[in-house]
Write a protein that holds these residues in place. Structure first.
Motif, PDB file in Angstrom:
ATOM      1  N   ALA A   1       1.887 -19.603  21.180  1.00 47.57           N
ATOM      2  CA  ALA A   1       1.909 -20.501  22.329  1.00 47.57           C
ATOM      3  C   ALA A   1       2.488 -19.834  23.571  1.00 47.57           C
ATOM      4  O   ALA A   1       1.990 -20.055  24.687  1.00 47.57           O
ATOM      5  N   ASP A   2       3.546 -19.031  23.395  1.00 43.52           N
ATOM      6  CA  ASP A   2       4.158 -18.382  24.558  1.00 43.52           C
ATOM      7  C   ASP A   2       3.176 -17.432  25.240  1.00 43.52           C
ATOM      8  O   ASP A   2       3.017 -17.457  26.466  1.00 43.52           O
ATOM      9  N   ARG A   3       2.516 -16.606  24.446  1.00 46.99           N
ATOM     10  CA  ARG A   3       1.568 -15.641  25.024  1.00 46.99           C
ATOM     11  C   ARG A   3       0.374 -16.361  25.635  1.00 46.99           C
ATOM     12  O   ARG A   3      -0.074 -16.014  26.721  1.00 46.99           O
ATOM     13  N   ALA A   4      -0.144 -17.362  24.939  1.00 47.68           N
ATOM     14  CA  ALA A   4      -1.303 -18.090  25.449  1.00 47.68           C
ATOM     15  C   ALA A   4      -0.982 -18.781  26.768  1.00 47.68           C
ATOM     16  O   ALA A   4      -1.785 -18.731  27.717  1.00 47.68           O
ATOM     17  N   ALA A   5       0.178 -19.439  26.836  1.00 48.00           N
ATOM     18  CA  ALA A   5       0.556 -20.147  28.066  1.00 48.00           C
ATOM     19  C   ALA A   5       0.757 -19.170  29.218  1.00 48.00           C
ATOM     20  O   ALA A   5       0.354 -19.449  30.360  1.00 48.00           O
ATOM     21  N   THR A   6       1.362 -18.021  28.923  1.00 50.74           N
ATOM     22  CA  THR A   6       1.569 -17.005  29.963  1.00 50.74           C
ATOM     23  C   THR A   6       0.242 -16.465  30.472  1.00 50.74           C
ATOM     24  O   THR A   6       0.018 -16.342  31.681  1.00 50.74           O
ATOM     25  N   LEU A   7      -0.669 -16.151  29.556  1.00 54.10           N
ATOM     26  CA  LEU A   7      -1.973 -15.623  29.948  1.00 54.10           C
ATOM     27  C   LEU A   7      -2.775 -16.649  30.743  1.00 54.10           C
ATOM     28  O   LEU A   7      -3.459 -16.307  31.716  1.00 54.10           O
ATOM     29  N   LEU A   8      -2.701 -17.920  30.336  1.00 53.07           N
ATOM     30  CA  LEU A   8      -3.420 -18.960  31.058  1.00 53.07           C
ATOM     31  C   LEU A   8      -2.875 -19.102  32.478  1.00 53.07           C
ATOM     32  O   LEU A   8      -3.647 -19.196  33.444  1.00 53.07           O
ATOM     33  N   SER A   9      -1.560 -19.105  32.622  1.00 52.81           N
ATOM     34  CA  SER A   9      -0.960 -19.223  33.947  1.00 52.81           C
ATOM     35  C   SER A   9      -1.341 -18.035  34.829  1.00 52.81           C
ATOM     36  O   SER A   9      -1.634 -18.198  36.026  1.00 52.81           O
ATOM     37  N   GLN A  10      -1.337 -16.844  34.246  1.00 52.03           N
ATOM     38  CA  GLN A  10      -1.736 -15.655  35.006  1.00 52.03           C
ATOM     39  C   GLN A  10      -3.194 -15.737  35.429  1.00 52.03           C
ATOM     40  O   GLN A  10      -3.547 -15.362  36.554  1.00 52.03           O
ATOM     41  N   HIS A  11      -4.023 -16.234  34.531  1.00 50.57           N
ATOM     42  CA  HIS A  11      -5.457 -16.376  34.804  1.00 50.57           C
ATOM     43  C   HIS A  11      -5.690 -17.362  35.951  1.00 50.57           C
ATOM     44  O   HIS A  11      -6.432 -17.065  36.906  1.00 50.57           O
ATOM     45  N   LEU A  12      -5.064 -18.529  35.887  1.00 55.55           N
ATOM     46  CA  LEU A  12      -5.223 -19.532  36.948  1.00 55.55           C
ATOM     47  C   LEU A  12      -4.647 -19.024  38.263  1.00 55.55           C
ATOM     48  O   LEU A  12      -5.227 -19.239  39.342  1.00 55.55           O
TER      49      LEU A  12
END
Length: 243
Positions: free
Chosen positions: A206-217
Motif C-alpha cells: 500500500a505504501d509503494r502503491a500510494a506513493t507511485l499513484l501520487s507521483q503519477h497524478l
C-alpha cells in the motif's frame, strides 16, 4: 437511461428537464466546450439546449453549487474560472484522497479485484495514447481505458461517498486537461508508471502503491499546469494587442 416523467399533457416535467439540461451543461463544461468565464445567458441556452427558463436556472444553480459555474449578483451565471493555482490545489487534493482510496482498496480487495486491476492495466497498455506519431493527438479509446484503470484501482475501497468524491475530482481535473488542449508528456513513460502502480497494488504494498499513484497524478498535473499557464499568457498577449 431513465424514462422521462411526463405530465398529463404529455410534456416532460420541469424537474426532468432540469436534470437533463444539467447533465448536458455539465458535460459541455467538463469537455471544455463552454469555456471558463463564458456568460451563461438563459435566453441563449434555452434555444441551444431546448429547455425552458425555470429548468435552466435550476440546472445553473446546481452547477454553481458544484463549483462548475459561478453566480454573478443580479447578472446571472458564468462558467467557473480555471486558473493554474486552482488546478494545483485540485491535484494536491486528488493525490491525498485517491491515495487513501487506493490504500483501502488494497486492504479490502479480493481476487476479483486483482483480476479487474490486471485486466484494466493490460487493456490500457495495448492502446497508444496518441493517434499520430509525428504530433500528439489524444486517442479517445486510451482516455476511456485510462479512466477505467484508475477506477479499477480504487474500486474495492468499499466507501461509495469516497469513490464519488474521487470521481468528481477526476472529472474536474479532466476539465483542466481539456482546456489545456492536447498535452504530450515528453520524456515520460506513462505506461511504465501505470504498470508500476498496478504491480504495487497487486503485491499489496500500500505504501509503494500510494506513493507511485501520487507521483503519477502530480506529474500529469505539472504538465497540464504549464500548458494552462501558456494558455493564459497567450490570451493576455491577444488582449494587449487588441487594446
Amino acid at each position: 437511461m431513465t424514462t422521462p416523467v411526463t405530465t398529463e399533457q404529455g410534456m416532460r416535467s420541469p424537474d426532468t428537464q432540469a436534470t437533463a439540461v444539467y447533465r448536458r451543461l455539465r458535460a459541455d463544461i467538463l469537455d471544455g466546450r463552454l469555456v471558463p468565464g463564458m456568460r451563461l445567458k438563459v435566453q441563449h441556452l434555452a434555444a441551444e439546449y431546448g429547455a425552458g427558463p425555470a429548468p435552466l436556472r435550476e440546472a445553473l444553480a446546481q452547477l454553481a453549487a458544484e463549483g462548475l459555474a459561478r453566480r454573478i449578483e443580479q447578472r446571472g451565471f458564468r462558467v467557473a474560472d480555471a486558473d493554474p493555482a486552482g488546478f494545483a490545489a485540485l491535484i494536491r487534493t486528488r493525490c491525498l484522497v485517491e491515495a487513501l482510496a487506493l490504500r483501502e482498496s488494497i486492504a479490502r480487495g479480493d481476487a476479483a479485484w486483482e483480476d479487474q486491476v490486471a485486466a484494466a492495466e493490460r487493456r490500457l497498455a495495448r492502446l497508444p495514447r496518441s493517434l499520430e506519431t509525428t504530433r500528439f493527438v489524444s486517442n479517445p479509446d486510451w482516455e476511456v481505458a485510462h479512466r477505467a484503470f484508475h477506477r479499477a484501482l480504487i474500486a474495492a475501497c468499499d466507501a461509495p461517498p469516497l469513490l464519488a468524491f474521487c470521481e468528481r475530482l477526476r472529472e474536474e481535473a479532466d476539465r483542466y486537461r481539456a482546456l489545456a488542449n492536447a498535452v504530450a508528456y515528453p520524456g515520460r513513460d506513462v505506461g511504465a508508471e501505470h504498470a508500476a502502480i498496478a504491480e504495487a497494488a497487486l503485491d499489496r504494498d500500500a505504501d509503494r502503491a500510494a506513493t507511485l499513484l501520487s507521483q503519477h497524478l502530480g506529474a500529469t498535473g505539472d504538465f497540464v499546469r504549464v500548458a494552462l499557464e501558456g494558455r493564459q499568457t497567450s490570451k493576455a498577449r491577444v488582449r494587449r494587442r487588441a487594446a
